[in-house]
Write a protein that holds these residues in place. Structure first.
Motif, short mmCIF file in Angstrom:
data_model
loop_
_atom_site.label_atom_id
_atom_site.label_comp_id
_atom_site.label_asym_id
_atom_site.label_seq_id
_atom_site.Cartn_x
_atom_site.Cartn_y
_atom_site.Cartn_z
N HIS A 97 33.23 6.16 19.41
CA HIS A 97 32.59 7.41 19.03
C HIS A 97 32.95 8.48 20.06
N VAL A 98 32.69 9.73 19.70
CA VAL A 98 32.95 10.81 20.64
C VAL A 98 32.17 10.60 21.93
N ALA A 99 31.04 9.93 21.83
CA ALA A 99 30.21 9.69 23.02
C ALA A 99 30.97 8.95 24.10
N SER A 100 31.95 8.11 23.71
CA SER A 100 32.71 7.36 24.71
C SER A 100 33.45 8.29 25.65
N ASP A 101 33.94 9.44 25.10
CA ASP A 101 34.58 10.43 25.96
C ASP A 101 33.60 10.96 26.99
N SER A 102 32.34 11.13 26.56
CA SER A 102 31.31 11.59 27.48
C SER A 102 31.08 10.57 28.59
N LEU A 103 31.12 9.29 28.22
CA LEU A 103 30.94 8.26 29.24
C LEU A 103 32.05 8.31 30.27
N SER A 104 33.28 8.50 29.81
CA SER A 104 34.40 8.60 30.74
C SER A 104 34.23 9.78 31.67
N THR A 105 33.81 10.91 31.13
CA THR A 105 33.60 12.11 31.95
C THR A 105 32.50 11.88 32.97
N ASP A 109 22.40 10.21 45.51
CA ASP A 109 21.50 9.21 44.92
C ASP A 109 21.40 9.48 43.42
N ILE A 110 22.38 8.95 42.68
CA ILE A 110 22.47 9.22 41.25
C ILE A 110 21.84 8.07 40.47
N GLY A 111 20.96 8.41 39.56
CA GLY A 111 20.30 7.40 38.74
C GLY A 111 20.76 7.46 37.30
N VAL A 112 20.28 6.52 36.51
CA VAL A 112 20.66 6.46 35.10
C VAL A 112 20.21 7.71 34.36
N ASP A 113 19.04 8.24 34.70
CA ASP A 113 18.53 9.43 34.01
C ASP A 113 19.49 10.60 34.18
N GLU A 114 19.99 10.79 35.39
CA GLU A 114 20.89 11.91 35.63
C GLU A 114 22.23 11.72 34.91
N MET A 115 22.75 10.49 34.94
CA MET A 115 24.00 10.21 34.23
C MET A 115 23.82 10.40 32.73
N ALA A 116 22.68 9.95 32.21
CA ALA A 116 22.41 10.09 30.78
C ALA A 116 22.32 11.56 30.38
N ALA A 117 21.67 12.37 31.23
CA ALA A 117 21.54 13.79 30.93
C ALA A 117 22.90 14.47 30.84
N ARG A 118 23.82 14.07 31.73
CA ARG A 118 25.17 14.64 31.70
C ARG A 118 25.92 14.22 30.45
N ALA A 119 25.61 13.04 29.94
CA ALA A 119 26.25 12.56 28.71
C ALA A 119 25.53 13.05 27.46
N LEU A 120 24.45 13.82 27.65
CA LEU A 120 23.65 14.35 26.54
C LEU A 120 23.08 13.22 25.69
N MET A 121 22.58 12.19 26.37
CA MET A 121 21.96 11.05 25.69
C MET A 121 20.62 10.75 26.34
N SER A 122 19.83 9.97 25.64
CA SER A 122 18.62 9.44 26.26
C SER A 122 19.03 8.35 27.24
N PRO A 123 18.25 8.09 28.29
CA PRO A 123 18.59 7.03 29.24
C PRO A 123 18.80 5.68 28.57
N PHE A 140 22.13 5.76 26.61
CA PHE A 140 23.24 5.80 27.57
C PHE A 140 23.47 4.42 28.19
N ALA A 141 22.40 3.77 28.64
CA ALA A 141 22.52 2.46 29.27
C ALA A 141 23.13 1.44 28.31
N ARG A 142 22.70 1.49 27.04
CA ARG A 142 23.22 0.54 26.06
C ARG A 142 24.71 0.78 25.80
N ARG A 143 25.10 2.03 25.61
CA ARG A 143 26.51 2.33 25.33
C ARG A 143 27.38 2.12 26.55
N PHE A 144 26.84 2.40 27.73
CA PHE A 144 27.62 2.20 28.95
C PHE A 144 27.94 0.71 29.13
#
Length: 323
Positions: free
Chosen positions: A207-215, A227-241, A244-248
């Motif tokens: 899915h297009v989301a995979s490109d977001s994960l790479s970014t 100190d980067i957490g899952v919430d911050e990474m998820a926000a950058r990917a425009l997903m819920s935590p 994001f965790a499941r797709r990652f």
């Protein structure tokens, strides 16, 4: 590690055989990579047929393999799984007993299974064959969902390209991350695919989301000291935590936290190899906060201290260190 024996038998798979030759048999001294005494061996020297309709002439019997620092077992044709040459079983037992490195690529794990050296150990093979391996050798803890498994000094890998990952994984332990990266660049492959990554992705067409994960992953690598957490990474990917965790994990084979921790260790390895900076500075750059925390995490993952790693793998000359 100086000597490498690549073991083949009738019906060997050309690609996996080529992986072993490419990883350990080429002269890369112009890149500063040490050469290995690499030899192809077979139970009986002479013509050995591949499963693709051509053959090669093997000059060496198994005697060299009994002294080699690394013994690589190439895939075994399915019709031979129950009829492994006894000479190969003896070789596998000897290699493990004398604590040589052992790698099996794809169905080469069936040789190790028949030899009994995987009993009580975790191992993998190609996902198509994992149920057969588990059924034939129930004492093995077969993990069908990973690229490769290291248990002690035995490394078993899944099929095809996973053999490359297993070879690079061993090279990182023997010659360090920097030189292994040079080998990977020459092979035009990623220098680091974690062994826990899935053998195949649930979504063949991302899915297009995979490109977001790479970014997001690239951004995280550039900010390891934070100190980067899952919430911050998820926000950058425009997903819920949770999403994001499941797709990652589906794409990378590990949780975001485990992946991020591994990137910090890899960066510490590179800094220890390339610089003479003090451990406190490296710890800050890699996000560990203190040298004590760096030592604890580094030793847990690599089974050696940062100081010992630097002494073994530093790329700096004496003149560089003095300067």
């Amino acid at each position: 590690m100086k000597t490498v024996a690549c073991v083949i038998q009738e019906g060997f798979a050309p690609f996996e055989f080529g992986v072993a030759c490419e990883a350990f048999g080429l002269d890369r001294s112009d890149d500063g990579v040490p050469n290995f005494d690499f030899r192809v061996v077979a139970p009986r020297p002479g013509v050995v047929n591949s499963k693709m309709g051509f053959s090669i002439n093997v000059e060496n019997d198994l005697s060299f393999a009994y002294e080699a620092d690394l013994v690589i077992f190439c895939p075994v044709p399915r019709e031979y799984w129950g009829l492994i040459d006894p000479a190969l079983l003896d070789l596998a037992r000897d290699a493990v007993a004398r604590e040589a490195w052992v790698i099996s690529v794809c169905s080469g794990s069936f040789i190790l299974g028949a030899a009994g050296v995987l009993d009580g150990r975790r191992a993998t093979t190609h996902w198509m064959y994992s149920q057969h391996l588990a059924a034939m050798y129930p004492e093995i803890e077969v993990d069908a969902d990973v690229l490769f498994v290291q248990d002690g000094r035995i490394i078993t890998s899944a099929g095809t390209a996973a053999g490359i990952d297993a070879c690079l994984h061993l090279l990182r332990q023997e010659i360090g991350a920097e030189l292994t990266n040079r080998v990977a660049r020459r092979m035009v492959v990623p220098p680091q695919r974690d062994g826990g990554q899935a053998q195949f992705i649930d979504r063949p067409i991302p899915h297009v989301a995979s490109d977001s994960l790479s970014t997001v992953a690239e951004w995280a690598v550039q900010n390891l000291r934070e100190d980067i957490g899952v919430d911050e990474m998820a926000a950058r990917a425009l997903m819920s935590p949770r999403t994001f965790a499941r797709r990652f994990k589906a794409d990378y084979g590990v949780t975001p936290a485990a992946w991020f921790a591994r990137q910090r260790i890899l960066h510490a390895q590179r800094m220890l190899e390339r610089t003479d900076l003090p451990l406190e500075h490296i710890a800050e750059e890699c996000g560990f906060g203190s040298a004590a925390v760096l030592r604890q995490n580094f030793s847990r993952v690599l089974a050696m201290t940062p100081t010992a790693y630097r002494a073994r793998f530093s790329c700096l000359s004496d003149e560089d260190t003095a300067a």
